[in-house]
Design a protein around this motif. Structure first.
Motif, PDB file in Angstrom:
ATOM      1  N   ASP A  67      -4.410 -12.440  37.590  1.00 12.53           N
ATOM      2  CA  ASP A  67      -3.605 -11.511  38.381  1.00 12.53           C
ATOM      3  C   ASP A  67      -4.421 -10.235  38.619  1.00 12.53           C
TER       4      ASP A  67
ATOM      5  N   ASN B 124      -3.676  -7.505  40.153  1.00 16.08           N
ATOM      6  CA  ASN B 124      -2.947  -6.257  39.947  1.00 16.08           C
ATOM      7  C   ASN B 124      -2.797  -5.930  38.468  1.00 16.08           C
TER       8      ASN B 124
ATOM      9  N   MET C  73      -4.463  -2.607  36.723  1.00 20.77           N
ATOM     10  CA  MET C  73      -3.610  -1.689  35.980  1.00 20.77           C
ATOM     11  C   MET C  73      -4.102  -1.424  34.560  1.00 20.77           C
TER      12      MET C  73
ATOM     13  N   THR D 123      -6.433  -9.380  52.312  1.00 23.28           N
ATOM     14  CA  THR D 123      -5.607  -8.468  51.519  1.00 23.28           C
ATOM     15  C   THR D 123      -5.583  -7.073  52.136  1.00 23.28           C
TER      16      THR D 123
ATOM     17  N   VAL E 146      -5.641  -3.364  50.271  1.00 19.75           N
ATOM     18  CA  VAL E 146      -5.808  -2.756  48.957  1.00 19.75           C
ATOM     19  C   VAL E 146      -5.615  -1.253  49.089  1.00 19.75           C
TER      20      VAL E 146
ATOM     21  N   HIS F 240      -1.504   2.607  44.372  1.00 23.96           N
ATOM     22  CA  HIS F 240      -0.059   2.555  44.195  1.00 23.96           C
ATOM     23  C   HIS F 240       0.467   3.976  44.004  1.00 23.96           C
TER      24      HIS F 240
ATOM     25  N   THR G  85       1.676   4.341  39.961  1.00 23.83           N
ATOM     26  CA  THR G  85       0.682   4.142  38.895  1.00 23.83           C
ATOM     27  C   THR G  85      -0.635   4.857  39.186  1.00 23.83           C
TER      28      THR G  85
ATOM     29  N   LYS H 184      -3.040   3.411  40.448  1.00 18.71           N
ATOM     30  CA  LYS H 184      -4.050   2.362  40.322  1.00 18.71           C
ATOM     31  C   LYS H 184      -4.147   1.574  41.630  1.00 18.71           C
ATOM     32  N   LYS H 185      -5.278   0.889  41.807  1.00 16.10           N
ATOM     33  CA  LYS H 185      -5.417   0.005  42.951  1.00 16.10           C
ATOM     34  C   LYS H 185      -4.324  -1.067  42.906  1.00 16.10           C
ATOM     35  N   HIS H 186      -3.775  -1.374  44.092  1.00 15.00           N
ATOM     36  CA  HIS H 186      -2.789  -2.442  44.186  1.00 15.00           C
ATOM     37  C   HIS H 186      -3.174  -3.340  45.354  1.00 15.00           C
TER      38      HIS H 186
ATOM     39  N   TYR I 213      -2.266  -6.291  48.032  1.00 15.66           N
ATOM     40  CA  TYR I 213      -1.231  -7.014  48.767  1.00 15.66           C
ATOM     41  C   TYR I 213      -1.905  -8.183  49.477  1.00 15.66           C
TER      42      TYR I 213
END
Length: 269
Positions: A194, A196, A200, A236, A238, A241, A244, A246-248, A250
């Protein structure tokens, strides 16, 4: 506890599975291995926890060649949670967790009150206190995974190796387990599927594809749409977020590729 792997190569049946991989995990770091299925993540981890000996290369734990350590010394330094359960006999949950105390005991030494306290605390930390007397075989896949993590905690090693630790876990327990591991304050190397979750929780990431190291660095630096397209073959978006920081990532299915291209052309104008 720190890990250094140099020029690790593994060949099986005359086929190279991983090629000249170098990896470092500094003391107290949480480092993730990411890459598609078949990229070599599990093979590399098996070399590190001594199930598979590399064809070439060197792996050191605090400067000591891991293959020169006795099983007891290795187990005191390194705990492992694998993808698959290796339990063949029907033990109780409490007995499984107590196995984590074995490296700290002499042959035939009976369990002590301290051993029991440590094991009960480990079960509590993964939310399984009420399952102590249950048969391990009666548990769901996610419950078994949490028990195996509790066994690793009871081992009290300073270096933890995790191979897809959130497999079979629902979202709540994925986050609970990752929060727990992150808060341990020990050195962690984990294969993760994962992206994400990796973004995180990990301090640094190593990216593998076809048995080779593609790149490494902080999640913020290396998790880009271009890299994910190159390594995973998916489109994706990117971004950071808003909560957070942090990078997320999609993900877009094939059906949205045309719309994504139109947006890119529009933005370029």
């Amino acid at each position: 506890m720190k890990l250094l792997a140099k020029d690790i190569t593994v060949s099986l049946t005359n086929k190279q599975i991983i090629h000249d991989i170098c990896l470092e995990v500094k003391a107290g770091e949480f480092v993730g291995l990411i890459g598609p299925n078949g990229s070599g993540k599990s093979t590399l981890l098996k070399c590190i926890y001594r199930v598979l000996k590399p064809t070439a290369g060197w792996i050191g734990l605090d400067g000591d060649d891991i293959y020169q350590l006795s099983n007891r010394v290795s187990a005191r330094r390194m705990a492992v949670v694998r993808q698959e359960s290796s339990v063949e006999f029907d033990f109780s949950v409490q007995e499984i967790v107590m196995m984590g105390r074995s490296p700290h005991k002499k042959m035939f030494q009976v369990d002590t009150t301290e051993d029991m306290t440590i094991s009960e605390d480990a079960l509590g930390r993964v939310g399984m206190s009420e399952y102590g007397k249950r048969s391990f075989f009666s548990l769901s896949g996610g419950e078994k995974q949490r028990v195996l993590i509790a066994r690793a905690l009871a081992q009290q090693a300073e270096f933890l190796v995790l191979d897809e630790p959130t497999n079979h876990l629902d979202v709540r327990y994925q986050l609970q387990v990752m929060d727990l591991v992150r808060q341990l304050g020990i050195t962690v190397l984990s294969a993760l599927h994962d992206l994400n979750i990796a973004a995180m929780y990990c301090d640094r990431l190593y990216v593998l594809k076809d048995g080779q190291l593609v790149t490494s660095g902080s999640p913020d630096d290396i998790l880009t749409a271009d890299l994910i397209r190159e390594v995973f073959g998916v489109e994706t978006d990117v971004s950071l977020h808003p909560i957070t920081g942090k990078k997320h990532v999609y993900f877009f299915s094939e059906a949205y590729k045309g719309e994504l291209k139109r947006q890119e052309v529009s933005e370029a104008r």
